[in-house]
Enzyme design. Structure first.
Site, PDB file in Angstrom:
ATOM      1  N   SER A 126       0.783  -1.229   0.000  1.00 37.93           N
ATOM      2  CA  SER A 126       0.000   0.000   0.000  1.00 37.93           C
ATOM      3  C   SER A 126       0.821   1.289   0.000  1.00 37.93           C
ATOM      4  O   SER A 126       0.711   2.139   0.884  1.00 37.93           O
ATOM      5  CB  SER A 126      -1.004   0.039   1.156  1.00 37.93           C
ATOM      6  N   GLU A 160      -8.597   8.110  -3.040  1.00 29.72           N
ATOM      7  CA  GLU A 160      -8.383   6.868  -3.797  1.00 29.72           C
ATOM      8  C   GLU A 160      -9.686   6.374  -4.448  1.00 29.72           C
ATOM      9  O   GLU A 160      -9.690   5.935  -5.585  1.00 29.72           O
ATOM     10  CB  GLU A 160      -7.794   5.797  -2.874  1.00 29.72           C
ATOM     11  N   ASP A 172      -6.358   0.263   4.161  1.00 31.43           N
ATOM     12  CA  ASP A 172      -5.014   0.763   3.846  1.00 31.43           C
ATOM     13  C   ASP A 172      -4.730   2.093   4.536  1.00 31.43           C
ATOM     14  O   ASP A 172      -3.701   2.270   5.194  1.00 31.43           O
ATOM     15  CB  ASP A 172      -4.854   0.965   2.325  1.00 31.43           C
ATOM     16  N   TYR A 221     -11.443  -6.617  -8.958  1.00 31.49           N
ATOM     17  CA  TYR A 221     -11.695  -6.060  -7.624  1.00 31.49           C
ATOM     18  C   TYR A 221     -13.102  -5.450  -7.591  1.00 31.49           C
ATOM     19  O   TYR A 221     -13.901  -5.712  -6.690  1.00 31.49           O
ATOM     20  CB  TYR A 221     -10.640  -4.989  -7.291  1.00 31.49           C
TER      21      TYR A 221
HETATM   22  P1  ADP Z   1       0.030  -0.360  -3.686  1.00 36.32           P
HETATM   23  O1  ADP Z   1      -0.781   0.651  -2.964  1.00 36.32           O
HETATM   24  O2  ADP Z   1      -0.276  -1.746  -3.249  1.00 36.32           O
HETATM   25  O3  ADP Z   1       1.499  -0.093  -3.650  1.00 36.32           O
HETATM   26  P2  ADP Z   1      -1.447   0.709  -5.865  1.00 36.32           P
HETATM   27  O4  ADP Z   1      -1.619   0.296  -7.283  1.00 36.32           O
HETATM   28  O5  ADP Z   1      -2.646   0.893  -5.029  1.00 36.32           O
HETATM   29  O6  ADP Z   1      -0.410  -0.298  -5.204  1.00 36.32           O
HETATM   30  O7  ADP Z   1      -0.685   2.093  -5.809  1.00 36.32           O
HETATM   31  C1  ADP Z   1       0.530   2.271  -6.524  1.00 36.32           C
HETATM   32  C2  ADP Z   1       0.471   3.615  -7.218  1.00 36.32           C
HETATM   33  O8  ADP Z   1       0.491   4.659  -6.231  1.00 36.32           O
HETATM   34  C3  ADP Z   1       1.705   3.886  -8.060  1.00 36.32           C
HETATM   35  O9  ADP Z   1       1.555   3.343  -9.347  1.00 36.32           O
HETATM   36  C4  ADP Z   1       1.718   5.405  -8.087  1.00 36.32           C
HETATM   37  O10 ADP Z   1       0.809   5.898  -9.038  1.00 36.32           O
HETATM   38  C5  ADP Z   1       1.191   5.780  -6.698  1.00 36.32           C
HETATM   39  N1  ADP Z   1       2.312   6.023  -5.795  1.00 36.32           N
HETATM   40  C6  ADP Z   1       2.923   5.133  -4.998  1.00 36.32           C
HETATM   41  N2  ADP Z   1       3.927   5.706  -4.315  1.00 36.32           N
HETATM   42  C7  ADP Z   1       3.969   6.986  -4.698  1.00 36.32           C
HETATM   43  C8  ADP Z   1       4.789   8.093  -4.374  1.00 36.32           C
HETATM   44  N3  ADP Z   1       5.786   7.977  -3.509  1.00 36.32           N
HETATM   45  N4  ADP Z   1       4.530   9.273  -4.985  1.00 36.32           N
HETATM   46  C9  ADP Z   1       3.513   9.384  -5.860  1.00 36.32           C
HETATM   47  N5  ADP Z   1       2.714   8.385  -6.208  1.00 36.32           N
HETATM   48  C10 ADP Z   1       2.935   7.208  -5.656  1.00 36.32           C
HETATM   49 MG    MG Z   2      -2.911   0.732  -2.994  1.00 35.41          MG
END
Ligand code: ADP
Ligand code: MG
Length: 383
Positions: A126, A160, A172, A221
């Protein structure tokens, strides 16, 4: 991390940052797809974080910079529209800003933002909640907006759900917001009540990411979400629509004829999973860690057979790691349809054992899973 981020910020924007905040990634401990059904779930905030830095601008623009690519995305404060796919990473903090304004924050100018992360994106930890909560706390701090933890957790989820377009529940953001080192976060998603209770001493969490992702994962989902709502609608019998949380297995069995086998199975998973979360809490309080481990495996079995959000790779990882010395239990963690498996272990479980699991997996699937060793950590805060 703060001093590194501070110097990157100065390099990127030519002046120092004024507000910093951090938020952790999380591991879903037990309670799979229960959150949006108003159910019970438990998670752990981990020792991997996103840190966000902000400074005021003298115009009405918001600038988001990527530390990896150096790319800057400029957004007009008076036109807070969702960005396209290529700039989807901007949507997480942008949505947070939009809903903070709706919650009463006043921003007389825009900001520049940069963040650093040790939460691998898309790995089941997350990173999305961590960017939402860290940017939210940093924005509130920059504009002097006094907001309580629960409201900020809700705003992260709103961003989100409504801005990014991912219909996740409160797990999350709740865990990223309310996490505490050496503690679990227990969430009643119906009342949105968050509480901490202590983790047993010397336990560890290991995440094995299969790196497999179902091509339709977002659609699947949403499909599960719709199937759960369909079951709740039928069980509500035309009355006020309630959530699956309000129903027991005997309610479900009484309505069996009115449901397809598929929808019945989805609802059964959710209702029984809520009971497993309650039981896990009770066993943790009693110190019956082996019993908790068995519940984790039972949760996985239910995901596999009833909710059908597992896959061959995750099943194989769970089977392999469950047989290793020092492992209490294992299950898929997060949305499923690919993604990651969590193993709950004692402190003797080692990187060597984790690597052995990865090798066995590689022999079968031709690819090593990514391994992350996680300890518990604190929730979101300004720094
Ligand atoms: P998870 O939450 O399980 O890591 P998600 O698909 O929900 O996977 O979220 C991942 C997405 O969140 C990335 O593709 C990006 O768009 C965004 N994200 C993650 N970390 C960052 C960050 N540090 N800065 C900006 N956006 C981010
Ligand atoms: Mg996520």
């Amino acid at each position: 991390m703060k001093s590194t981020l501070a110097s990157y910020f100065e390099k990127t924007y030519g002046r120092p940052a004024e507000a910093f905040a951090q938020a952790p990634g999380r591991i879903e401990f037990i309670g799979n797809h229960t959150d949006y059904n108003g159910g019970l779930t438990m998670g752990v905030a981990i020792d991997k974080i996103v840190m966000a830095a902000l400074a005021r601008r003298d115009d009405k623009k918001l600038c988001f910079a990527s530390i990896k690519t150096g790319e800057k995305v400029l957004v007009d404060m008076d036109d807070l529209q969702k960005r396209d796919r290529e700039h989807n990473w901007v949507n997480y903090p942008l949505g947070v800003f939009k809903y903070l304004l709706e919650a009463g924050m006043t921003a007389d100018c825009g900001f520049d933002m940069l963040d650093m992360s040790s939460v691998p994106p898309g790995a089941g930890l997350s990173s999305s909640a961590a960017i939402e909560l860290s940017s939210g706390y940093a924005m509130a701090s920059l504009y002097g907006f006094d907001i309580d933890r629960k409201s900020l957790v809700r705003i992260g989820r709103q961003s989100e759900n409504l801005f990014v377009g991912m219909p996740c529940g409160i797990l999350d953001q709740g865990v990223s917001g309310y996490g505490k080192a050496d503690s679990l976060v227990y969430i009643d998603c119906l009342t949105e009540d968050f509480s901490n209770f202590p983790l047993p001493h010397k336990c560890r969490f290991w995440l094995f990411n299969s790196t497999k992702k179902h091509a339709l994962v977002d659609g699947l989902y949403a499909e599960r979400h719709a199937e759960c709502m369909e079951a709740a609608r039928v069980l509500s019998e035309g009355g006020k629509m309630r959530l699956l949380r309000h129903f027991t297995m005997s309610d479900l069995d009484a309505a069996k004829e009115k449901l397809s086998q598929k929808v019945y199975n989805r609802a059964r998973h959710v209702i029984e999973e809520n009971a497993r979360v309650l039981k896990a809490k009770e066993l943790l309080e009693r110190g019956d860690i082996a019993g908790v481990g068995r519940l984790l495996n039972a949760s996985h079995e239910s995901s596999k057979t009833l909710f059908e959000n597992s896959c061959e790779e995750l099943d194989y990882l769970v089977d392999t790691v469950s047989g290793v010395e020092g492992v209490y239990g294992a299950r898929l963690t997060g949305g499923g349809f690919g993604g990651a498996v969590m193993a709950f272990t004692d402190d003797t479980f080692s990187q060597t054992q984790a690597n052995e699991v990865a090798q066995i997996y590689e022999k079968k699937f031709g690819k090593k899973p990514m391994i992350f060793a996680c300890a518990s950590g604190d929730g979101a805060k300004t720094v």
